[in-house]
Design a protein around this motif. Structure first.
Motif, short mmCIF file in Angstrom:
data_model
loop_
_atom_site.label_atom_id
_atom_site.label_comp_id
_atom_site.label_asym_id
_atom_site.label_seq_id
_atom_site.Cartn_x
_atom_site.Cartn_y
_atom_site.Cartn_z
N ILE A 104 0.83 -1.00 -0.30
CA ILE A 104 0.17 0.07 -0.20
C ILE A 104 0.90 1.26 0.14
CG2 ILE A 104 -0.09 -0.04 2.58
CD1 ILE A 104 -3.19 1.15 2.16
N SER A 105 0.47 2.24 -0.52
CA SER A 105 1.15 3.38 -0.68
C SER A 105 0.26 4.74 -0.83
CB SER A 105 2.25 3.32 -1.90
OG SER A 105 1.76 3.64 -3.16
N PHE A 106 0.57 5.79 -0.51
CA PHE A 106 -0.11 7.00 -0.67
C PHE A 106 1.18 7.98 -1.00
CE2 PHE A 106 1.32 8.15 3.62
CZ PHE A 106 1.56 9.58 3.54
N VAL A 107 0.68 9.08 -1.78
CA VAL A 107 1.41 10.18 -2.25
C VAL A 107 0.70 11.18 -2.37
CG1 VAL A 107 2.90 10.96 -3.89
CG2 VAL A 107 2.83 8.62 -3.57
N ASN A 108 0.91 12.59 -1.96
CA ASN A 108 0.53 13.74 -1.97
C ASN A 108 1.56 14.83 -2.62
OD1 ASN A 108 -1.89 12.83 -0.90
ND2 ASN A 108 -1.12 13.50 1.19
N THR A 109 1.37 15.38 -3.79
CA THR A 109 2.30 16.21 -4.18
C THR A 109 1.77 17.72 -4.50
OG1 THR A 109 1.70 15.99 -6.61
CG2 THR A 109 3.44 14.52 -5.35
N SER A 110 2.65 18.92 -4.62
CA SER A 110 2.05 20.24 -4.64
C SER A 110 3.27 20.78 -5.48
CB SER A 110 1.75 20.81 -3.60
OG SER A 110 1.50 22.35 -4.04
N LEU A 111 2.66 21.55 -6.93
CA LEU A 111 3.58 22.25 -7.66
C LEU A 111 3.09 23.42 -7.82
CD1 LEU A 111 6.10 22.43 -9.35
CD2 LEU A 111 4.55 21.56 -11.22
N ARG A 112 3.83 24.60 -7.34
CA ARG A 112 3.20 26.03 -7.47
C ARG A 112 4.14 26.82 -8.30
NH1 ARG A 112 2.07 28.60 -2.01
NH2 ARG A 112 4.38 27.73 -1.51
N GLU A 113 3.60 27.60 -9.26
CA GLU A 113 4.54 28.33 -10.49
C GLU A 113 3.93 29.76 -10.45
OE1 GLU A 113 6.30 28.77 -14.69
OE2 GLU A 113 4.09 28.02 -14.49
N LYS A 114 5.11 30.69 -10.18
CA LYS A 114 4.76 32.25 -10.39
C LYS A 114 5.55 32.63 -11.54
CE LYS A 114 3.79 32.56 -5.67
NZ LYS A 114 4.20 33.36 -4.19
N ALA A 115 4.99 33.58 -12.39
CA ALA A 115 5.98 34.28 -13.29
C ALA A 115 5.36 35.63 -13.81
CB ALA A 115 5.66 33.26 -14.85
N VAL A 116 6.36 36.23 -14.32
CA VAL A 116 6.07 37.49 -14.92
C VAL A 116 6.69 37.51 -16.30
CG1 VAL A 116 5.44 38.93 -12.90
CG2 VAL A 116 7.89 38.60 -13.88
N TYR A 117 6.12 38.21 -17.39
CA TYR A 117 6.70 38.26 -18.69
C TYR A 117 6.35 39.66 -19.42
CZ TYR A 117 2.06 36.93 -20.04
OH TYR A 117 0.59 36.73 -20.32
N GLY A 118 7.36 39.89 -20.42
CA GLY A 118 7.08 40.79 -21.29
C GLY A 118 7.60 40.36 -22.53
N GLU A 119 7.02 41.31 -23.67
CA GLU A 119 7.51 41.06 -25.09
C GLU A 119 6.94 42.06 -25.76
OE1 GLU A 119 7.30 36.93 -27.01
OE2 GLU A 119 5.79 37.93 -28.60
N GLY A 120 7.88 42.70 -26.34
CA GLY A 120 7.58 43.80 -27.67
C GLY A 120 8.22 43.32 -28.97
N THR A 121 7.47 44.31 -29.87
CA THR A 121 7.81 43.92 -31.35
C THR A 121 7.87 45.47 -32.04
OG1 THR A 121 6.23 42.03 -31.62
CG2 THR A 121 6.79 43.06 -33.53
N PHE A 122 8.93 45.51 -32.51
CA PHE A 122 9.10 46.75 -33.41
C PHE A 122 9.16 46.46 -34.87
CE2 PHE A 122 12.20 49.93 -35.04
CZ PHE A 122 11.38 51.19 -34.80
#
Length: 808
Positions: free
Chosen positions: A448-466
């Motif tokens: 028998i086994s049990f597994v609990n996982t948690s994955l959190r991600e935060k991000a900021v981004y920017g992109e520009g086109t000339f």
């Protein structure tokens, strides 16, 4: 391999190029994808992968767009069908028990698996703007976008290799509509017909302000794998009545012996799926819109789409499993999207979603335990099955601003948050074995086994086109991400104890030394640089540099007690407890062109992807528990080509081809394990799970009729090249041969309905699509018992049927 115990959940038809009138380059992505015309030129499709609405011809990146007409014409219901017509995409057909693992441009180091996959860790999958770990049917979809290669700025978690976006049709506040579809067919090697049906309605509740759109579908797809050797009385029935014979000369005994021990179930790998998606549009005015979405899907099947053909005289469409192997997946999505035009400066887009998936299943576990060589075969009636329940929940939100102010410079800035949690419970049972051992454990719980996982991600981004000129543009972007992952799990072996004091029946408890918690965290930056130049309205070239990443995590296995106690141990050594992130870097040059007055449209791209610190599935030395490790580096390089030629106004020919050379550039020690023996891998070893060569071709002829209707005839051929089951064929890997299939249809199109006949896999090609475990265990004999651990997924046989569609 004991991957099923604690496997980690980590989280193109390149459309023919031609030139059409481009949209304004500063137009942000719209929430409602444009409706395709009945005779859609692929380059007319509006795509929003750059967060701005542009025609495919003017998209300066490698993106595919498959229209709703192409989806319907080729009867593509999910990502498995889409891959056949999309260069650089491999999805192995492993049946309805799984969603099917997506491999883009060869970025996969995992062994092929007959169990498939229900989550993507290297490919981002989206429903519109919402990232998913789910596999919804392609119902009421306007088009599908496939973004090849690492996506850098605009897409984060899970786009190590690229992204797939399902773009749904949106509610229309202006008119009522109803679309209905029914498909009925017969399938070779199956005892019952199949029926698929779906209905979509659009209801304008308040003109110009409120509308509701709902689609509902049901899929009853017959199976073709027969489970003919199911145990009548587990723990008493003998799963191999005749022992002592060699594998080559073995059998399941006489007719009387089979009748005394077994019963049969036919067509066990059926699919029963109910799916629905419901959208409510609230529009205060054209500048303020809110979309509320609820989607649900329930899929059930009775067994794997696999065969152990040849074991004890079994046939090509037989499974020799001792137990039925039902699987049920229930998925739900709640989402909200908010669109606000901020004067003539920018568009604000905010999205949030809550998704859940629950998977409950049972599998034959007998051969896994026999393969561990712990002497289970000493019990004449030995057998085992496992049961597991996994529940994942995901919340994500994104806010971004997309410029609308015009001028030579436009931009996108945003922030993203994602939280993915998973809980899994798993048990293995050995009927009758506790009594055989003299242990008081009437429930026969062996592990028998049990597994609990948690994955959190935060991000900021920017992109520009000339826009340097009207024809030449430069784009640059950066994304900063930070994640943390946590895992807690425990195991116990109530029958053997693993050297610990056995848990008295009926208690189930995890000793403190067998409960493990751990966490890992990291941050980093990914980049994107792109330039494109329009030499004319019929010729565009682009160059892209982009990067991608995938998070590391803690393996969900309890740590070993050192020195190891006597008995069975299921645990991780210190070097097996965690793994690190891996990253990709992509260089790509592409061209889109039209010639002969746009009758011939072509797209070509060459690419080179460097993959650093690749994450590789492996297993623990003790107990063969599935884990992930880091190997060294790899490369994927090749080219993709598609073309569409309008020979006459009535005759269209189109085709695709891709070549992908994905291999290790550095070796790694003990990276592959077979029969508990580690094998090294070496530079030059080809990566598994994807084809090196793939191609498709279609020819469509349309005959107009005097009443305004027409008859369309279509023939399509797809070639899937060979696939390696394991890196470099090390550790008893093997080559899965390539194969070619054909499909055809003849359809009558009228104003409000269409009806057609079709055939898929016309010549009933029998082909292996994936390998489970490895060939070293094929017909392996342990004390007279022939193992059935090695299996093969096989291609869906021929289908012949009728399609009917109605639109009002």
């Amino acid at each position: 391999m004991r991957i099923i115990r604690n496997t980690l959940l980590c989280a193109t038809i390149l459309a023919g190029a031609g030139s059409t009138q481009a949209l304004a380059q500063n137009a942000p992505a719209q929430s409602e994808p444009a409706q395709s015309a009945p005779d859609t030129d692929p380059n007319e499709i509006l795509v929003t992968a750059t967060r701005r609405s542009v025609t495919l011809q003017d998209a300066p990146i490698n993106i595919s767009a498959v229209s709703s007409e192409e989806l319907a014409k080729n009867r593509i219901d999910d990502i498995k069908g889409l891959a056949a017509f999309t260069p650089g995409v491999t999805v192995l057909d492993t049946g309805p028990r799984s969603a099917g693992g997506i491999v883009l441009r060869g970025i996969s180091a995992a062994d092929t698996s007959s169990g498939g996959s229900n989550a993507e860790s290297a490919v981002g999958v989206y429903l519109g703007e919402i990232p998913l770990y789910l596999d919804f049917k392609l119902l009421d979809i306007n088009h599908v976008e496939v973004l090849q290669g690492p996506q850098g700025t605009l897409y984060g978690l899970g786009t190590l290799a690229g992204a797939v976006r399902y773009m749904p049709n949106r509610p229309d506040t202006g008119k009522w509509s109803i679309d209905a579809h029914v498909r009925a067919f017969g399938e070779a090697h199956s005892g019952k017909p199949g029926v698929n049906g779906d209905v979509t309605i659009n209801v304008p509740i308040i003109k110009d302000h409120v509308a509701f759109r709902s689609t509902v579908g049901y899929y009853d797809n017959p199976g073709f794998i027969d489970y003919n050797y199911l145990l009548q009385n587990p723990g008493v029935s003998n799963s191999q009545p005749v022992r002592g014979l060699t594998a080559a000369g073995g059998s399941f005994g006489t007719a009387a012996q089979r009748a005394a021990n077994f019963y049969s179930k036919k067509d066990v790998n059926y699919e029963l799926t109910f799916t629905t998606r419901n959208q409510l549009l609230l529009e205060l005015n054209p500048d303020i819109k809110v979309f509320l979405t609820y989607a649900h899907q329930n899929t059930g099947t009775g067994g794997y789409q696999t065969t152990q053909a040849g074991v004890l005289g079994s046939g090509p469409y037989e499974s020799t499993k001792r137990y039925l192997e039902p699987n049920k997946r229930i998925s739900d999505l709640f989402a909200a999207e908010f669109n606000l035009n901020l004067f003539s400066i920018a568009q604000l887009v905010a999205t949030s979603a809550w998704t859940t998936q629950k998977v409950s299943q049972q599998s034959d576990n007998t051969d896994l335990l026999l393969d561990l060589d712990y002497g289970y075969e000493a019990f004449p009636a030995f057998s085992s099955f496992n049961q597991s329940t996994s529940r994942s929940t995901q919340f994500n939100g994104e806010v971004r601003l997309v410029s609308t102010h015009g001028g030579p410079f436009n931009w996108v800035i945003g922030g993203f948050y994602n939280n993915l949690r998973n809980k899994r419970n798993y048990q293995e049972y050995t009927p009758g074995y506790a009594k055989f051992l003299g242990v008081n454990r009437p429930d026969d719980l062996e592990y028998i086994s049990f597994v609990n996982t948690s994955l959190r991600e935060k991000a900021v981004y920017g992109e520009g086109t000339f826009h340097i000129t009207d024809k030449w543009q430069l784009t640059g972007g950066v994304r900063y991400f930070k994640y943390d992952a946590f895992a807690q799990g425990g195991t116990d072996t109530p029958l053997t104890g693993g050297g610990l004091r056995r848990t008295p029946y009926p208690l189930i408890q995890f000793a403190a030394s067998r409960i493990k918690s751990g966490q890992t965290a990291a941050d980093g930056v990914v980049y994107k640089a792109n330039t494109s130049y329009k030499f004319s309205n019929d010729l565009l070239a682009y160059f892209t540099y982009s990067t991608g990443y995938r998070t590391g995590n803690v393996n969900r296995v309890a740590p070993c007690i050192l020195p190891l106690p006597p008995g069975q141990n299921v645990c991780a050594l210190p070097n097996e407890l965690a793994y690190n992130p891996d990253k990709t870097r992509n260089l790509e040059l592409g061209v889109r062109a039209s010639v002969f007055d746009k009758r011939l449209q072509m797209t070509a791209a060459v690419f080179h992807v460097d993959w650093k610190g690749i994450q590789l599935p492996s297993q623990t030395v003790n107990g063969a528990v599935g884990i992930t490790i880091n190997a060294n580096d790899a490369v994927s390089q090749g080219f993709e080509l598609s073309a569409r030629f309008k020979v006459t106004p009535r005759l269209v020919v189109q085709g695709t081809y891709s070549y992908d050379d994905a291999h290790l550039t550095q070796g790694a020690a003990n990276a592959v394990i077979s029969q508990s023996v580690p094998f090294d891998v070496f530079a030059g070893d080809r990566l598994p799970g994807s084809t090196k060569n793939s191609a498709s071709g279609q020819i469509t002829y349309t005959q107009p009729l005097a009443n305004g209707a027409d008859i369309e005839a279509n023939w399509a051929t797809t070639y899937t090249g060979n696939v390696y089951s394991r890196i470099g064929l090390r550790g008893n890997g093997e080559v899965i041969p390539g194969y070619t299939t054909h499909r055809a249809s003849i359809t009558y199109h009228a104003k409000v309905f269409e009806i057609g006949i079709f055939a898929d896999n016309i010549f009933d090609k029998y082909a292996v699509t994936a390998i489970g475990n490895d060939v070293s265990s094929f017909n392996q004999v342990r004390t007279g018992v022939v193992e059935r651990y090695y299996d093969k997924s096989i291609l869906t046989p021929r289908k012949i049927g009728v399609d009917f569609r109605f639109h009002y």
